[in-house]
Write an enzyme that holds these catalytic residues in place. Sequence first.
Site, PDB file in Angstrom:
ATOM      1  N   ARG A  79       5.294  20.466   5.869  1.00 36.81           N
ATOM      2  CA  ARG A  79       4.077  20.090   6.618  1.00 36.81           C
ATOM      3  C   ARG A  79       2.869  19.921   5.715  1.00 36.81           C
ATOM      4  O   ARG A  79       1.727  20.074   6.136  1.00 36.81           O
ATOM      5  CB  ARG A  79       3.768  21.107   7.730  1.00 36.81           C
ATOM      6  CG  ARG A  79       4.880  21.203   8.750  1.00 36.81           C
ATOM      7  CD  ARG A  79       4.422  21.929  10.005  1.00 36.81           C
ATOM      8  NE  ARG A  79       5.507  21.975  10.961  1.00 36.81           N
ATOM      9  CZ  ARG A  79       6.444  22.905  10.954  1.00 36.81           C
ATOM     10  NH1 ARG A  79       6.424  23.880  10.065  1.00 36.81           N
ATOM     11  NH2 ARG A  79       7.413  22.866  11.839  1.00 36.81           N
ATOM     12  N   LYS A 109      -4.415   7.223   1.288  1.00 39.51           N
ATOM     13  CA  LYS A 109      -3.438   6.433   2.055  1.00 39.51           C
ATOM     14  C   LYS A 109      -2.089   6.570   1.370  1.00 39.51           C
ATOM     15  O   LYS A 109      -1.949   6.241   0.190  1.00 39.51           O
ATOM     16  CB  LYS A 109      -3.844   4.962   2.114  1.00 39.51           C
ATOM     17  CG  LYS A 109      -4.919   4.665   3.137  1.00 39.51           C
ATOM     18  CD  LYS A 109      -5.107   3.169   3.307  1.00 39.51           C
ATOM     19  CE  LYS A 109      -6.192   2.878   4.326  1.00 39.51           C
ATOM     20  NZ  LYS A 109      -6.476   1.425   4.424  1.00 39.51           N
ATOM     21  N   GLU A 125      -8.703  -6.221  -8.007  1.00 36.05           N
ATOM     22  CA  GLU A 125      -9.300  -5.184  -7.151  1.00 36.05           C
ATOM     23  C   GLU A 125     -10.657  -4.744  -7.710  1.00 36.05           C
ATOM     24  O   GLU A 125     -11.557  -4.378  -6.956  1.00 36.05           O
ATOM     25  CB  GLU A 125      -8.367  -3.969  -7.031  1.00 36.05           C
ATOM     26  CG  GLU A 125      -7.025  -4.264  -6.360  1.00 36.05           C
ATOM     27  CD  GLU A 125      -7.073  -4.252  -4.830  1.00 36.05           C
ATOM     28  OE1 GLU A 125      -8.163  -4.104  -4.242  1.00 36.05           O
ATOM     29  OE2 GLU A 125      -5.999  -4.411  -4.215  1.00 36.05           O
ATOM     30  N   LYS A 137     -15.242   3.268  -4.171  1.00 33.10           N
ATOM     31  CA  LYS A 137     -14.199   3.646  -3.215  1.00 33.10           C
ATOM     32  C   LYS A 137     -14.440   5.055  -2.693  1.00 33.10           C
ATOM     33  O   LYS A 137     -14.292   5.315  -1.492  1.00 33.10           O
ATOM     34  CB  LYS A 137     -12.808   3.527  -3.847  1.00 33.10           C
ATOM     35  CG  LYS A 137     -11.731   3.924  -2.834  1.00 33.10           C
ATOM     36  CD  LYS A 137     -10.455   3.206  -2.948  1.00 33.10           C
ATOM     37  CE  LYS A 137      -9.571   3.517  -1.735  1.00 33.10           C
ATOM     38  NZ  LYS A 137      -8.245   2.994  -1.831  1.00 33.10           N
ATOM     39  N   GLU A 154     -10.657   4.792   8.227  1.00 28.23           N
ATOM     40  CA  GLU A 154     -10.870   3.366   8.470  1.00 28.23           C
ATOM     41  C   GLU A 154     -11.233   3.067   9.920  1.00 28.23           C
ATOM     42  O   GLU A 154     -10.639   2.209  10.572  1.00 28.23           O
ATOM     43  CB  GLU A 154      -9.643   2.550   8.020  1.00 28.23           C
ATOM     44  CG  GLU A 154      -9.999   1.086   7.745  1.00 28.23           C
ATOM     45  CD  GLU A 154      -8.870   0.318   7.069  1.00 28.23           C
ATOM     46  OE1 GLU A 154      -8.284   0.812   6.103  1.00 28.23           O
ATOM     47  OE2 GLU A 154      -8.600  -0.804   7.534  1.00 28.23           O
ATOM     48  N   ARG A 161     -14.532   1.461   5.852  1.00 28.35           N
ATOM     49  CA  ARG A 161     -13.401   1.392   4.921  1.00 28.35           C
ATOM     50  C   ARG A 161     -12.710   0.029   4.979  1.00 28.35           C
ATOM     51  O   ARG A 161     -12.087  -0.391   3.999  1.00 28.35           O
ATOM     52  CB  ARG A 161     -12.415   2.536   5.179  1.00 28.35           C
ATOM     53  CG  ARG A 161     -11.329   2.617   4.117  1.00 28.35           C
ATOM     54  CD  ARG A 161     -10.563   3.930   4.112  1.00 28.35           C
ATOM     55  NE  ARG A 161      -9.542   3.905   3.075  1.00 28.35           N
ATOM     56  CZ  ARG A 161      -8.891   4.964   2.621  1.00 28.35           C
ATOM     57  NH1 ARG A 161      -9.151   6.159   3.113  1.00 28.35           N
ATOM     58  NH2 ARG A 161      -7.974   4.839   1.687  1.00 28.35           N
ATOM     59  N   ASN A 173     -10.736  -4.188   2.425  1.00 28.38           N
ATOM     60  CA  ASN A 173      -9.728  -5.227   2.668  1.00 28.38           C
ATOM     61  C   ASN A 173     -10.272  -6.626   2.413  1.00 28.38           C
ATOM     62  O   ASN A 173      -9.637  -7.613   2.797  1.00 28.38           O
ATOM     63  CB  ASN A 173      -9.205  -5.128   4.103  1.00 28.38           C
ATOM     64  CG  ASN A 173      -8.525  -3.802   4.347  1.00 28.38           C
ATOM     65  OD1 ASN A 173      -7.868  -3.272   3.458  1.00 28.38           O
ATOM     66  ND2 ASN A 173      -8.714  -3.245   5.522  1.00 28.38           N
ATOM     67  N   HIS A 221      -7.934  -9.460   1.659  1.00 27.77           N
ATOM     68  CA  HIS A 221      -6.578  -8.996   1.952  1.00 27.77           C
ATOM     69  C   HIS A 221      -5.910  -9.735   3.115  1.00 27.77           C
ATOM     70  O   HIS A 221      -4.685  -9.752   3.192  1.00 27.77           O
ATOM     71  CB  HIS A 221      -6.562  -7.486   2.212  1.00 27.77           C
ATOM     72  CG  HIS A 221      -6.629  -6.674   0.952  1.00 27.77           C
ATOM     73  ND1 HIS A 221      -7.699  -6.717   0.089  1.00 27.77           N
ATOM     74  CD2 HIS A 221      -5.742  -5.803   0.392  1.00 27.77           C
ATOM     75  CE1 HIS A 221      -7.483  -5.898  -0.928  1.00 27.77           C
ATOM     76  NE2 HIS A 221      -6.299  -5.339  -0.772  1.00 27.77           N
ATOM     77  N   HIS A 261      -2.341 -10.973   2.313  1.00 31.63           N
ATOM     78  CA  HIS A 261      -1.099 -10.544   2.985  1.00 31.63           C
ATOM     79  C   HIS A 261      -0.285 -11.751   3.429  1.00 31.63           C
ATOM     80  O   HIS A 261       0.950 -11.748   3.317  1.00 31.63           O
ATOM     81  CB  HIS A 261      -1.409  -9.640   4.178  1.00 31.63           C
ATOM     82  CG  HIS A 261      -1.895  -8.283   3.774  1.00 31.63           C
ATOM     83  ND1 HIS A 261      -1.305  -7.551   2.769  1.00 31.63           N
ATOM     84  CD2 HIS A 261      -2.918  -7.533   4.216  1.00 31.63           C
ATOM     85  CE1 HIS A 261      -1.949  -6.405   2.620  1.00 31.63           C
ATOM     86  NE2 HIS A 261      -2.931  -6.367   3.478  1.00 31.63           N
ATOM     87  N   HIS A 317       0.227  -8.392  -6.106  1.00 34.64           N
ATOM     88  CA  HIS A 317      -0.746  -8.033  -5.066  1.00 34.64           C
ATOM     89  C   HIS A 317      -2.187  -8.339  -5.503  1.00 34.64           C
ATOM     90  O   HIS A 317      -2.951  -8.983  -4.775  1.00 34.64           O
ATOM     91  CB  HIS A 317      -0.602  -6.556  -4.692  1.00 34.64           C
ATOM     92  CG  HIS A 317      -1.610  -6.118  -3.671  1.00 34.64           C
ATOM     93  ND1 HIS A 317      -1.583  -6.551  -2.370  1.00 34.64           N
ATOM     94  CD2 HIS A 317      -2.710  -5.331  -3.775  1.00 34.64           C
ATOM     95  CE1 HIS A 317      -2.611  -6.031  -1.708  1.00 34.64           C
ATOM     96  NE2 HIS A 317      -3.308  -5.290  -2.539  1.00 34.64           N
TER      97      HIS A 317
HETATM   98  N1  GLY Z   1      -6.580   0.026  -0.293  1.00 33.72           N
HETATM   99  C1  GLY Z   1      -7.462   0.072   0.803  1.00 33.72           C
HETATM  100  C2  GLY Z   1      -7.820   1.444   1.232  1.00 33.72           C
HETATM  101  O1  GLY Z   1      -7.504   2.390   0.552  1.00 33.72           O
HETATM  102  O2  GLY Z   1      -8.412   1.606   2.272  1.00 33.72           O
END
Ligand code: GLY
Length: 370
Positions: A121, A143, A185, A227, A237, A241, A245, A248, A252, A266
């Site tokens: 957990r 993430k 990025e 970031k 998000e 946040r 993107n 993106h 994508h 990417h």
């Molecule tokens: N890579 C986008 C984020 O971490 O929100």
Amino acid sequence: MNRVAVELGERSYEVRIGPGLIARAGVEIAPLLRRKRVAVVTDETVAVAHLPGLTAALEAEGIAVAALALPAGEATKSWEHLARCTEWLLDQKVERRDVVLALGGGVIGDLVGFSAAILRRGVRFVQLPTTLLAQVDSSVGGKTGINTAQGKNLVGAFHQPSLVLADIGVLRTLSTRDFLSGYGEVVKYGLLGDAAFFDWLEREGPALKAGDEVARLRAVTRSVEMKAGIVSRDETEEGERALLNLGHTFCHALEKATGYSDRLLHGEGVAIGCALAFELSSRLGLCSQEEPSRVRAHLAAMGMKVDLADIPGDLPGSEALIALMGQDKKVVDGRLRFILARGIGQAYVAEDVPGDKVRAVLEDALARRR
Ligand code: GLY
């Protein structure tokens, strides 16, 4: 060494950035340990280049090391390897008070972070990102996850690391293509929220590409600061946040159209996507035509992919690309959202962008391939 704090209350942590951090990993990580043992998960390519150095650094501080090397590549972000990684950590008797180390690029960081999230957990983990893309993006912000047959990153968890050690010296081992993919990025941060940083990248980008470590340290640090600020304000998000993107939605669709293959990395897709997002913004009257031209000029000056014409092989038509965007997990209530910009450094989340304008941008870009 620079330090950037990700402020998240009791789950706050530092991103430490500098050359030689893998060689200092034992000293940096020892204060987190309640017993002098760690489990390291990496991939087979990174293991050859960096595992001996990391192991020596840990053992020099009296820390015992067990290591698992998984196959390199995106296919490792799977249920199969999640199970293998998690069961290996259980076999190593990793307990809740222990710390797992993720040594590698975004695939390893995402997979090992998710494994740490579900193991007992939730156990603590440390990110040791070895690609530029992982250092400026995926290792920061918590993430984690895997890919499934239904799509990328659809299964995962928010699980913040306890520490990130971004050793910029390891960037020397990257191919120019991989470095520039991560640089996509870096440019994104300037474009989304810091025009002065973009100005600086225009001046210093070539030195950065050539290996100037002072410039690399500044670029990684500024990216991580941006970031960290965004994640601290909007961890899950709900709003801001989403600015991360930028580029993106186009990216994508292009990644899906090229089968997530070597045809388009990417970060290359992010760079092309940013150029297209600025083109779309200009056509919507949000910014002047000089802004997308400036974005494209910088990417071209760096020797990066700039446009659909730079993607080898066939691409589907504009309708098919829009359909591929429609399956993006960031669709809210069936509507496409784009991150658009009122200028360099001024991105915002736009809902209900007119489809005909998106189609026109894509059709013109597809025509430039002919
Ligand atoms: N890579 C986008 C984020 O971490 O929100």
